[in-house]
Design an enzyme around this catalytic site. Structure first.
Site, PDB file in Angstrom:
ATOM      1  N   ARG A 115      40.571 -48.311 -45.397  1.00  0.00           N
ATOM      2  CA  ARG A 115      41.088 -48.514 -44.027  1.00  0.00           C
ATOM      3  C   ARG A 115      41.458 -47.205 -43.337  1.00  0.00           C
ATOM      4  NH1 ARG A 115      43.885 -53.111 -46.188  1.00  0.00           N
ATOM      5  NH2 ARG A 115      42.617 -54.947 -45.795  1.00  0.00           N
ATOM      6  N   LYS A 137      35.463 -40.130 -31.224  1.00  0.00           N
ATOM      7  CA  LYS A 137      34.480 -41.227 -31.203  1.00  0.00           C
ATOM      8  C   LYS A 137      33.640 -41.117 -32.468  1.00  0.00           C
ATOM      9  CE  LYS A 137      33.805 -42.401 -26.366  1.00  0.00           C
ATOM     10  NZ  LYS A 137      32.876 -42.375 -25.213  1.00  0.00           N
ATOM     11  N   GLU A 179      25.662 -30.256 -22.219  1.00  0.00           N
ATOM     12  CA  GLU A 179      27.017 -30.809 -22.235  1.00  0.00           C
ATOM     13  C   GLU A 179      28.023 -29.789 -21.699  1.00  0.00           C
ATOM     14  OE1 GLU A 179      27.759 -33.933 -22.886  1.00  0.00           O
ATOM     15  OE2 GLU A 179      26.135 -34.699 -24.145  1.00  0.00           O
ATOM     16  N   LYS A 221      37.539 -31.259 -22.325  1.00  0.00           N
ATOM     17  CA  LYS A 221      37.436 -32.537 -23.026  1.00  0.00           C
ATOM     18  C   LYS A 221      38.789 -32.947 -23.603  1.00  0.00           C
ATOM     19  CE  LYS A 221      34.968 -35.572 -25.993  1.00  0.00           C
ATOM     20  NZ  LYS A 221      33.784 -35.960 -26.692  1.00  0.00           N
ATOM     21  N   GLU A 231      39.178 -44.622 -23.546  1.00  0.00           N
ATOM     22  CA  GLU A 231      38.203 -44.817 -22.463  1.00  0.00           C
ATOM     23  C   GLU A 231      38.491 -46.060 -21.623  1.00  0.00           C
ATOM     24  OE1 GLU A 231      34.223 -43.405 -23.401  1.00  0.00           O
ATOM     25  OE2 GLU A 231      33.407 -44.776 -21.923  1.00  0.00           O
ATOM     26  N   ARG A 235      38.129 -41.212 -19.171  1.00  0.00           N
ATOM     27  CA  ARG A 235      37.245 -40.692 -20.229  1.00  0.00           C
ATOM     28  C   ARG A 235      35.783 -41.023 -19.943  1.00  0.00           C
ATOM     29  NH1 ARG A 235      38.079 -40.336 -26.778  1.00  0.00           N
ATOM     30  NH2 ARG A 235      36.039 -39.409 -27.182  1.00  0.00           N
ATOM     31  N   ASN A 239      30.753 -39.373 -19.495  1.00  0.00           N
ATOM     32  CA  ASN A 239      29.411 -39.959 -19.616  1.00  0.00           C
ATOM     33  C   ASN A 239      28.514 -39.613 -18.433  1.00  0.00           C
ATOM     34  OD1 ASN A 239      29.955 -41.249 -22.063  1.00  0.00           O
ATOM     35  ND2 ASN A 239      31.035 -42.875 -20.995  1.00  0.00           N
ATOM     36  N   HIS A 242      24.785 -39.681 -18.744  1.00  0.00           N
ATOM     37  CA  HIS A 242      24.456 -40.337 -20.005  1.00  0.00           C
ATOM     38  C   HIS A 242      23.825 -41.720 -19.827  1.00  0.00           C
ATOM     39  CE1 HIS A 242      26.663 -36.985 -21.560  1.00  0.00           C
ATOM     40  NE2 HIS A 242      26.591 -37.406 -22.807  1.00  0.00           N
ATOM     41  N   HIS A 246      20.497 -42.404 -21.779  1.00  0.00           N
ATOM     42  CA  HIS A 246      20.339 -43.403 -22.840  1.00  0.00           C
ATOM     43  C   HIS A 246      19.097 -44.273 -22.649  1.00  0.00           C
ATOM     44  CE1 HIS A 246      24.815 -43.124 -24.188  1.00  0.00           C
ATOM     45  NE2 HIS A 246      24.052 -42.210 -24.727  1.00  0.00           N
ATOM     46  N   HIS A 260      18.945 -35.519 -27.232  1.00  0.00           N
ATOM     47  CA  HIS A 260      20.055 -36.070 -26.462  1.00  0.00           C
ATOM     48  C   HIS A 260      20.427 -35.147 -25.289  1.00  0.00           C
ATOM     49  CE1 HIS A 260      23.695 -38.141 -25.395  1.00  0.00           C
ATOM     50  NE2 HIS A 260      24.418 -37.058 -25.615  1.00  0.00           N
TER      51      HIS A 260
HETATM   52  N1  GLY Z   1      31.004 -38.068 -25.611  1.00  0.00           N
HETATM   53  C1  GLY Z   1      31.846 -38.719 -24.704  1.00  0.00           C
HETATM   54  C2  GLY Z   1      33.215 -38.991 -25.224  1.00  0.00           C
HETATM   55  O1  GLY Z   1      33.589 -38.473 -26.257  1.00  0.00           O
HETATM   56  O2  GLY Z   1      33.950 -39.721 -24.602  1.00  0.00           O
END
Ligand code: GLY
Length: 359
Positions: A115, A137, A179, A221, A231, A235, A239, A242, A246, A260
């Site tokens: 866990r 993430k 990025e 960031k 998010e 946040r 994106n 993105h 995608h 990417h």
């Molecule tokens: N890569 C976008 C984020 O970490 O929210």
């Protein structure tokens, strides 16, 4: 010289250390754990494992095959069983040593083992240093799309050793730079101007500029993640580009046909065009931003990657985007360089119009 940036998340706060030879810092972070497991891929293992090995006490090393396909349940399960075989406890530590795939996968494994056990990110690509290793993430892919199985699970530290970038192929470096440029576009006009003035030296790998761009990207960031870890709001600005990216990545099955970062650069150009069509940005800002991406050498038309694309397929992929709400399309757009906005309920026809300009 090294820089340190804090990701301020209360009792889950952690530091990002950035600099040449920053890997030496790892020995200060690992002494308190009962067991250490390094997860890496075959390419990073061959190039850099000796660098990290020297700074770690006894540890288990798990080497996966390089590439996006590793972000699967099968590989995650395999890693978990290899680790559990050696009787770990909750004071064990995983070190994710590699690019975005290794970081996402190793973080996912860390989040589910017992866990949740501690993990440290040691990114070796520009993209992982400025984006995927920061912010917690962690994910693997589903048959239905990328990163659909995952969690928010913060690392204990991030170590960005800029020396690892010396072995990064140019194509990968440029993909990571997409990025970096993103942070200028969405959050900081001065940073964009700095990038626009210094892009040549950055592409040459100038150390002072590398330190500056990685640190500034991580700072932007970190600030956004500290405001909105899960998010629920801002946040999503990360994106930018993105959503478009995608659809191309999904259509090419994450095969590497379009990387990417390359898809993000193309996607940012498309998002800028959409912003212009919606009268959010003016022509001079659009040209300035597109010109920057062009000067860097990004391919800003999808036909460079594949001669023909099926609009219907791309539209189908669009509806899998995690940002969509109640089947309404959501895009991150610019209203000037340095400021992004979340725009909801975008007309599908507008997406198709922009798509047709770029394929
Ligand atoms: N890569 C976008 C984020 O970490 O929210």
């Amino acid at each position: 010289m090294k820089k340190q940036i804090k990701v301020d998340l209360g009792d889950r706060s952690y530091n990002i250390v950035i600099g040449k030879n920053a890997i030496t810092e790892i020995s200060k972070l690992v002494y308190n754990f009962s067991k250490i497991i390094v997860i890496t891929d075959d390419i990073v293992y061959n190039l850099h494992y000796q660098c990290i090995k020297n700074f770690l006490p006894q540890h288990q090393t798990i080497v996966i095959e390089n590439g996006e396909k590793a972000k699967s349940f099968t590989v995650a399960n395999n890693i978990c069983e290899q680790i559990l075989q050696h009787n770990i406890d909750r004071k064990s530590l995983i070190i994710a040593f590699g690019g975005g795939v290794v970081g996402d996968l190793a973080g996912f494994v860390a989040a589910i083992l017992l866990r949740g056990i501690a993990f440290i990110q040691v990114p070796t690509t520009l993209l992982a240093m400025v984006d995927s290793s920061v912010g917690g993430k962690v994910a693997i892919n589903s048959l239905y799309g990328k990163n659909l199985l995952g969690s928010f699970y913060q690392p204990k530290a991030v170590i960005c050793d800029l020396d690892f970038l010396a072995t990064l192929p140019n194509r990968q470096f440029l993909a990571g730079y997409a990025e970096v440029a993103k942070y200028g576009f969405i959050a900081d006009n001065n940073f964009f101007s700095y990038l626009d003035s210094n892009y040549n030296d950055i592409l040459q790998g100038d150390e002072r500029h590398l330190l500056e761009i990685v640190a500034k990207s991580c700072q932007i960031k970190a600030d956004i993640v500290a405001r909105d870890e899960f998010e629920l709001g801002d946040r999503a600005l990360l994106n930018f580009g993105h959503t478009f990216a995608h659809v191309f990545e999904t259509e090419t099955n994450y095969s590497g046909e379009i990387l990417h970062g390359e898809a993000v650069a193309l996607g940012m150009a498309m998002a800028m065009q959409m912003s212009f069509k919606l009268n959010l940005i003016d022509k001079s800002q659009l040209d300035l931003a597109l010109n920057h991406l062009n000067k860097l050498g990004f391919k800003l038309h999808a036909s460079y990657f594949r001669q023909s694309w099926l609009v219907d397929n791309l539209v189908q992929h669009l509806f899998k985007d995690k940002k969509n709400q109640h089947k309404q399309l959501v895009f991150i757009l610019l209203d000037k360089i340095g400021r992004a906005k979340i725009i909801k309920n975008v007309d599908l026809q507008l997406f198709i119009d922009v798509l047709k300009d770029f394929i």
